[in-house]
Design a protein around this motif. Structure first.
Motif, PDB file in Angstrom:
ATOM      1  N   THR A 197      -7.930   6.808  -5.700  1.00  0.00           N
ATOM      2  CA  THR A 197      -8.702   5.723  -6.319  1.00  0.00           C
ATOM      3  C   THR A 197      -8.172   5.404  -7.714  1.00  0.00           C
ATOM      4  N   GLY A 198      -7.905   6.446  -8.492  1.00  0.00           N
ATOM      5  CA  GLY A 198      -7.384   6.227  -9.837  1.00  0.00           C
ATOM      6  C   GLY A 198      -6.051   5.514  -9.832  1.00  0.00           C
ATOM      7  N   VAL A 199      -5.158   5.917  -8.937  1.00  0.00           N
ATOM      8  CA  VAL A 199      -3.834   5.282  -8.865  1.00  0.00           C
ATOM      9  C   VAL A 199      -3.960   3.819  -8.461  1.00  0.00           C
ATOM     10  N   PHE A 200      -4.764   3.535  -7.449  1.00  0.00           N
ATOM     11  CA  PHE A 200      -4.907   2.156  -6.974  1.00  0.00           C
ATOM     12  C   PHE A 200      -5.521   1.256  -8.049  1.00  0.00           C
TER      13      PHE A 200
ATOM     14  N   VAL B 114       0.819  -1.211   0.000  1.00  0.00           N
ATOM     15  CA  VAL B 114       0.000   0.000   0.000  1.00  0.00           C
ATOM     16  C   VAL B 114       0.853   1.261   0.000  1.00  0.00           C
ATOM     17  N   ALA B 115       2.092   1.160   0.492  1.00  0.00           N
ATOM     18  CA  ALA B 115       2.951   2.347   0.528  1.00  0.00           C
ATOM     19  C   ALA B 115       3.346   2.797  -0.869  1.00  0.00           C
TER      20      ALA B 115
ATOM     21  N   VAL C 213      -9.866   4.352   4.352  1.00  0.00           N
ATOM     22  CA  VAL C 213      -9.425   5.367   5.308  1.00  0.00           C
ATOM     23  C   VAL C 213      -9.371   6.741   4.644  1.00  0.00           C
ATOM     24  N   VAL C 214      -8.881   6.792   3.410  1.00  0.00           N
ATOM     25  CA  VAL C 214      -8.826   8.067   2.671  1.00  0.00           C
ATOM     26  C   VAL C 214     -10.236   8.603   2.454  1.00  0.00           C
ATOM     27  N   MET C 215     -11.170   7.733   2.073  1.00  0.00           N
ATOM     28  CA  MET C 215     -12.542   8.169   1.844  1.00  0.00           C
ATOM     29  C   MET C 215     -13.152   8.759   3.104  1.00  0.00           C
TER      30      MET C 215
ATOM     31  N   SER D 255      -4.834  -2.748  -0.497  1.00  0.00           N
ATOM     32  CA  SER D 255      -4.843  -1.313  -0.742  1.00  0.00           C
ATOM     33  C   SER D 255      -6.209  -0.705  -0.473  1.00  0.00           C
ATOM     34  N   MET D 256      -7.271  -1.488  -0.662  1.00  0.00           N
ATOM     35  CA  MET D 256      -8.613  -0.969  -0.433  1.00  0.00           C
ATOM     36  C   MET D 256      -8.822  -0.561   1.018  1.00  0.00           C
TER      37      MET D 256
END
Length: 311
Positions: free
Chosen positions: A114-117, A79-80, A171-173, A165-166
């Motif tokens: 979201t786009g990057v992941f 995830v980093a 957490v970001v959301m 990663s989700m």
């Protein structure tokens, strides 16, 4: 049959073989022999692949565990790495180049992450697929198994990595005010369709990479170009709104599969990212791309099954 020898004895010769004079193909059919490593029928191949499902899952999990085994942070790099990429893109595109045009400031960070992941999911599946055969020749030559197991397992490995990663994405959301809602359930079919699409691409490039190892050096440039054209860092309709470009260019960019799967996950999870950002018939295009890539990639890979690992 018998004949008299020079010392007066009688020698008995063996009767002629009933197989004498038969072509090799008829002999093989008569005794049920098949060519070693021959390509099975498509139905039998699917059945063999399903029979190796436990191997595919175990192999993908082992690869995922070993991927960062030498790093001190271990699995945290799963995830980093995309988070660091998102931070770099935010600084360059969001702050310096103003790529967040048309997107409210409070949702640009979730939009970008979201786009990057989601794009990394496709990107990593393709790169792993290119090396699926050429990078595992020892395994391919030592054991008999459906070779499609390898690219499928690599695509599955990337899906498992995305699921880690989700957790960060959630957490970001939450940090930017997007609270859990029933629409979040749409992430499941969106990612399943993307997984089928990615698997088809992995199979396609696995066959191409098996004969052209240099393709692995070219693909990062191709994928980087695809990323810039897919709206990872910006909204395609907002960016092209004041540009003097034909409408079909905007349609092509929005209907490309990477953009579609990113937009579906954004629409599902980000409050304020409504249907106005989506192209028409987006779910039909998502399913169509998945079926097209999945079926074509699988059949294309299967047709060269007997040639993998030879030469």
């Amino acid at each position: 049959m018998s004949e008299t020898t020079h010392d007066g004895g009688v020698a008995v010769s063996a009767p002629p073989s009933p197989d004498e004079g038969l072509p090799a193909a008829e002999l093989a059919a008569k005794y049920g022999l098949t060519v070693s490593g021959a390509r099975p029928s498509l139905r039998d191949y699917v059945r063999q692949l399903w029979g190796r499902r436990h191997f595919i899952l175990a192999f993908s999990q082992a690869k995922l565990t070993a991927q960062y085994s030498q790093a001190k942070l271990g699995q945290l790099w799963q995830v980093a790495t995309p988070l660091l990429n998102a931070a770099v893109y935010f600084f360059i595109f969001g702050l310096l180049l103003g790529a967040r045009r048309g997107i409210p400031h409070d949702i640009y960070v979730p939009f970008l992450v979201t786009g990057v992941f989601v794009f990394t999911f496709t990107q990593s599946s393709v790169l792993a697929g290119v090396r699926a055969i050429s990078g595992n020749l020892g395994l391919v030559r030592a054991l008999h198994f459906p070779r499609a197991s390898l690219p499928v397992s690599f695509a599955l490995q990337q899906l498992q990595q995305l699921l880690f990663s989700m957790i960060v994405l959630v957490v970001v959301m939450l940090s930017f005010g997007s609270l859990p809602d029933l629409s979040w359930l749409l992430v499941v079919p969106a990612l399943l369709l993307q997984f089928v699409f990615n698997t088809g691409l992995a199979l396609l490039f696995a066959r191409m990479g098996s004969k052209t190892p240099d393709l692995a050096q070219l693909m990062p440039f191709v994928l980087r170009t695809w990323m810039y054209a897919s709206g990872v860092m910006f909204s395609i309709p907002a960016m092209l709104a004041d540009k003097d470009v034909p409408g079909w260019i905007s349609d092509v960019l929005q209907w490309n599969p990477a953009a579609i799967y990113m937009d579906l996950v954004r629409f599902a999870m980000i409050d304020g990212y409504g249907s106005s950002y989506l192209p028409p018939h987006v779910w039909a295009f998502a399913a169509g791309w998945a079926v097209l890539a999945g079926v074509f990639g699988f059949v294309y890979f299967w047709k060269a099954e007997e040639r993998y690992g030879r030469g």
